[in-house]
Design a protein around this motif. Structure first.
Motif, PDB file in Angstrom:
ATOM      1  N   SER A 110     -26.357  17.040  -5.530  1.00 49.16           N
ATOM      2  CA  SER A 110     -25.356  16.073  -5.364  1.00 49.16           C
ATOM      3  C   SER A 110     -25.796  14.806  -5.111  1.00 49.16           C
ATOM      4  N   LEU A 111     -26.922  14.587  -4.771  1.00 46.17           N
ATOM      5  CA  LEU A 111     -27.850  13.229  -4.442  1.00 46.17           C
ATOM      6  C   LEU A 111     -27.665  12.482  -5.784  1.00 46.17           C
ATOM      7  N   LEU A 112     -28.091  13.282  -7.038  1.00 48.35           N
ATOM      8  CA  LEU A 112     -28.234  12.766  -8.111  1.00 48.35           C
ATOM      9  C   LEU A 112     -26.730  12.317  -8.887  1.00 48.35           C
ATOM     10  N   VAL A 113     -25.841  13.044  -8.352  1.00 57.61           N
ATOM     11  CA  VAL A 113     -24.570  12.501  -8.973  1.00 57.61           C
ATOM     12  C   VAL A 113     -24.163  10.982  -8.491  1.00 57.61           C
ATOM     13  N   GLY A 114     -24.660  10.888  -7.091  1.00 61.07           N
ATOM     14  CA  GLY A 114     -24.332   9.573  -6.679  1.00 61.07           C
ATOM     15  C   GLY A 114     -25.196   8.676  -7.201  1.00 61.07           C
ATOM     16  N   LEU A 115     -26.534   8.931  -7.271  1.00 61.40           N
ATOM     17  CA  LEU A 115     -27.405   7.957  -7.830  1.00 61.40           C
ATOM     18  C   LEU A 115     -27.334   7.364  -9.120  1.00 61.40           C
ATOM     19  N   ARG A 116     -26.618   8.338 -10.051  1.00 58.31           N
ATOM     20  CA  ARG A 116     -26.218   8.016 -11.463  1.00 58.31           C
ATOM     21  C   ARG A 116     -25.114   6.975 -11.462  1.00 58.31           C
ATOM     22  N   ALA A 117     -24.508   7.302 -10.506  1.00 58.46           N
ATOM     23  CA  ALA A 117     -22.969   6.220 -10.712  1.00 58.46           C
ATOM     24  C   ALA A 117     -23.823   4.908  -9.932  1.00 58.46           C
ATOM     25  N   ARG A 118     -24.700   4.781  -9.242  1.00 61.90           N
ATOM     26  CA  ARG A 118     -25.205   3.561  -8.769  1.00 61.90           C
ATOM     27  C   ARG A 118     -26.001   2.928  -9.987  1.00 61.90           C
ATOM     28  N   ALA A 119     -26.737   3.694 -10.717  1.00 63.01           N
ATOM     29  CA  ALA A 119     -27.468   3.091 -11.678  1.00 63.01           C
ATOM     30  C   ALA A 119     -26.401   2.542 -12.900  1.00 63.01           C
ATOM     31  N   ALA A 120     -25.420   3.051 -12.830  1.00 62.00           N
ATOM     32  CA  ALA A 120     -24.471   2.663 -13.745  1.00 62.00           C
ATOM     33  C   ALA A 120     -23.528   1.581 -13.434  1.00 62.00           C
ATOM     34  N   GLY A 121     -23.976   0.978 -12.179  1.00 55.11           N
ATOM     35  CA  GLY A 121     -23.357  -0.331 -11.582  1.00 55.11           C
ATOM     36  C   GLY A 121     -22.169  -0.084 -10.375  1.00 55.11           C
ATOM     37  N   GLY A 122     -21.874   1.127 -10.051  1.00 57.15           N
ATOM     38  CA  GLY A 122     -20.735   1.569  -9.117  1.00 57.15           C
ATOM     39  C   GLY A 122     -21.095   2.496  -8.167  1.00 57.15           C
ATOM     40  N   ARG A 123     -20.164   3.131  -7.712  1.00 59.08           N
ATOM     41  CA  ARG A 123     -20.116   4.417  -6.814  1.00 59.08           C
ATOM     42  C   ARG A 123     -19.105   5.141  -7.494  1.00 59.08           C
ATOM     43  N   ILE A 124     -19.411   6.469  -7.582  1.00 57.77           N
ATOM     44  CA  ILE A 124     -18.638   7.556  -8.154  1.00 57.77           C
ATOM     45  C   ILE A 124     -17.204   7.284  -7.319  1.00 57.77           C
ATOM     46  N   GLU A 125     -17.505   7.519  -5.934  1.00 57.79           N
ATOM     47  CA  GLU A 125     -16.221   7.360  -5.266  1.00 57.79           C
ATOM     48  C   GLU A 125     -15.074   6.263  -5.608  1.00 57.79           C
ATOM     49  N   ASP A 126     -15.618   5.299  -6.186  1.00 56.98           N
ATOM     50  CA  ASP A 126     -14.635   4.301  -6.678  1.00 56.98           C
ATOM     51  C   ASP A 126     -13.798   4.937  -7.912  1.00 56.98           C
ATOM     52  N   ASN A 127     -14.159   5.764  -8.516  1.00 55.82           N
ATOM     53  CA  ASN A 127     -13.155   6.221  -9.674  1.00 55.82           C
ATOM     54  C   ASN A 127     -12.198   6.931  -9.081  1.00 55.82           C
ATOM     55  N   ALA A 128     -10.822   6.711  -9.559  1.00 55.85           N
ATOM     56  CA  ALA A 128      -9.515   7.232  -9.298  1.00 55.85           C
ATOM     57  C   ALA A 128      -9.762   8.812  -9.313  1.00 55.85           C
ATOM     58  N   TRP A 129     -10.494   9.478 -10.293  1.00 57.13           N
ATOM     59  CA  TRP A 129     -10.500  10.754 -10.685  1.00 57.13           C
ATOM     60  C   TRP A 129     -11.488  11.567  -9.905  1.00 57.13           C
ATOM     61  N   PHE A 130     -12.366  10.696  -9.065  1.00 57.76           N
ATOM     62  CA  PHE A 130     -13.437  11.602  -8.136  1.00 57.76           C
ATOM     63  C   PHE A 130     -12.653  11.836  -6.748  1.00 57.76           C
ATOM     64  N   ASP A 131     -12.282  13.221  -6.607  1.00 56.29           N
ATOM     65  CA  ASP A 131     -11.241  13.377  -5.389  1.00 56.29           C
ATOM     66  C   ASP A 131     -12.195  13.687  -4.025  1.00 56.29           C
ATOM     67  N   GLN A 132     -12.329  12.815  -3.374  1.00 49.87           N
ATOM     68  CA  GLN A 132     -13.206  12.829  -2.082  1.00 49.87           C
ATOM     69  C   GLN A 132     -12.856  14.024  -1.106  1.00 49.87           C
ATOM     70  N   MET A 133     -11.715  14.317  -1.296  1.00 46.89           N
ATOM     71  CA  MET A 133     -11.262  15.452  -0.522  1.00 46.89           C
ATOM     72  C   MET A 133     -11.989  16.715  -0.910  1.00 46.89           C
ATOM     73  N   GLU A 134     -12.486  16.800  -2.266  1.00 49.67           N
ATOM     74  CA  GLU A 134     -12.672  17.968  -2.757  1.00 49.67           C
ATOM     75  C   GLU A 134     -14.376  17.815  -2.982  1.00 49.67           C
ATOM     76  N   PHE A 135     -14.799  16.684  -3.492  1.00 48.92           N
ATOM     77  CA  PHE A 135     -16.348  16.578  -3.736  1.00 48.92           C
ATOM     78  C   PHE A 135     -16.871  15.240  -2.991  1.00 48.92           C
ATOM     79  N   ALA A 136     -18.178  15.290  -2.919  1.00 50.10           N
ATOM     80  CA  ALA A 136     -19.083  14.396  -2.198  1.00 50.10           C
ATOM     81  C   ALA A 136     -20.123  14.155  -3.014  1.00 50.10           C
ATOM     82  N   ALA A 137     -20.615  13.047  -3.493  1.00 46.12           N
ATOM     83  CA  ALA A 137     -21.887  12.841  -4.115  1.00 46.12           C
ATOM     84  C   ALA A 137     -22.879  12.148  -3.221  1.00 46.12           C
ATOM     85  N   HIS A 138     -22.949  13.062  -2.071  1.00 45.14           N
ATOM     86  CA  HIS A 138     -24.126  12.529  -1.294  1.00 45.14           C
ATOM     87  C   HIS A 138     -24.966  13.712  -1.277  1.00 45.14           C
ATOM     88  N   GLY A 139     -26.381  13.400  -0.811  1.00 43.45           N
ATOM     89  CA  GLY A 139     -27.485  14.214  -0.976  1.00 43.45           C
ATOM     90  C   GLY A 139     -27.281  15.576   0.168  1.00 43.45           C
TER      91      GLY A 139
END
Length: 181
Positions: A110-139
């Motif tokens: 899960s840490l890698l999912v968040g890190l890859r989004a940061r490497a792409a210039g943002g946060r995966i949580e900022d995408n409307a399709w990423f449901d923060q009630m179901e998923f967490a891109a935290h280590g």
């Protein structure tokens, strides 16, 4: 003259919880480190006994260090191990489930999912399709890989800062995969 091996400067590591500027190259170095862990930390096979050993080791580490953690190991829909130590809260259960779903969906920590989004210039949580009630891109959630098969289960720790959750899981995986260590 005594030669002391160089130790990494902790201040040069990427901190995914910090909003401060990060050391140059630290994000790429952390991503590379997680990819190396994925390659190195693979089982020949993974049984319910292996899940119990791994879960009990995480509990032992948590108790020795007085860590307020919850631990979960799940294979598909079957919970193979689950424990909450003193200081863990009901919120840790929500985090376990969200981080576990992320690791299951992407078959990477899960840490890698968040890190890859940061490497792409943002946060995966900022995408409307990423449901923060179901998923967490935290280590803290790390797939259990079986060499030649892929991800077969997920081990998750919650209760510490996300990098510390991830590091605790990695420490336990290294220990069970390195007999006699």
């Amino acid at each position: 003259m005594t030669h002391t091996p160089a130790t990494p400067d902790p201040s040069s590591e990427y901190d995914p919880d910090s909003s401060e500027p990060q050391p140059h190259g630290s994000l790429a170095a952390l991503i590379g480190g997680v990819l190396a862990e994925m390659d190195a930390l693979q089982f020949a096979s993974f049984s319910k006994d292996d899940a119990l050993d791994l879960g009990l080791l995480l509990v032992e580490l948590g108790r020795q260090r007085s860590l307020p953690i919850a631990v979960d190991i799940t294979k598909g829909e079957q919970v193979l191990f689950h424990a909450a130590l003193d200081g863990a809260t009901p919120d840790n259960e929500r985090w376990i489930n969200a981080k576990k779903r992320t690791a299951q969906r992407y078959e990477v920590p899960s840490l890698l999912v968040g890190l890859r989004a940061r490497a792409a210039g943002g946060r995966i949580e900022d995408n409307a399709w990423f449901d923060q009630m179901e998923f967490a891109a935290h280590g803290g959630a790390f797939p259990i890989y079986v060499r030649g098969t892929g991800a077969v289960a997920v081990v998750t720790v919650s209760g510490l800062p996300q990098k510390a959750d991830h590091d605790l899981v990695v420490e336990a995986l290294r220990t069970v995969l390195t007999p006699g260590a």
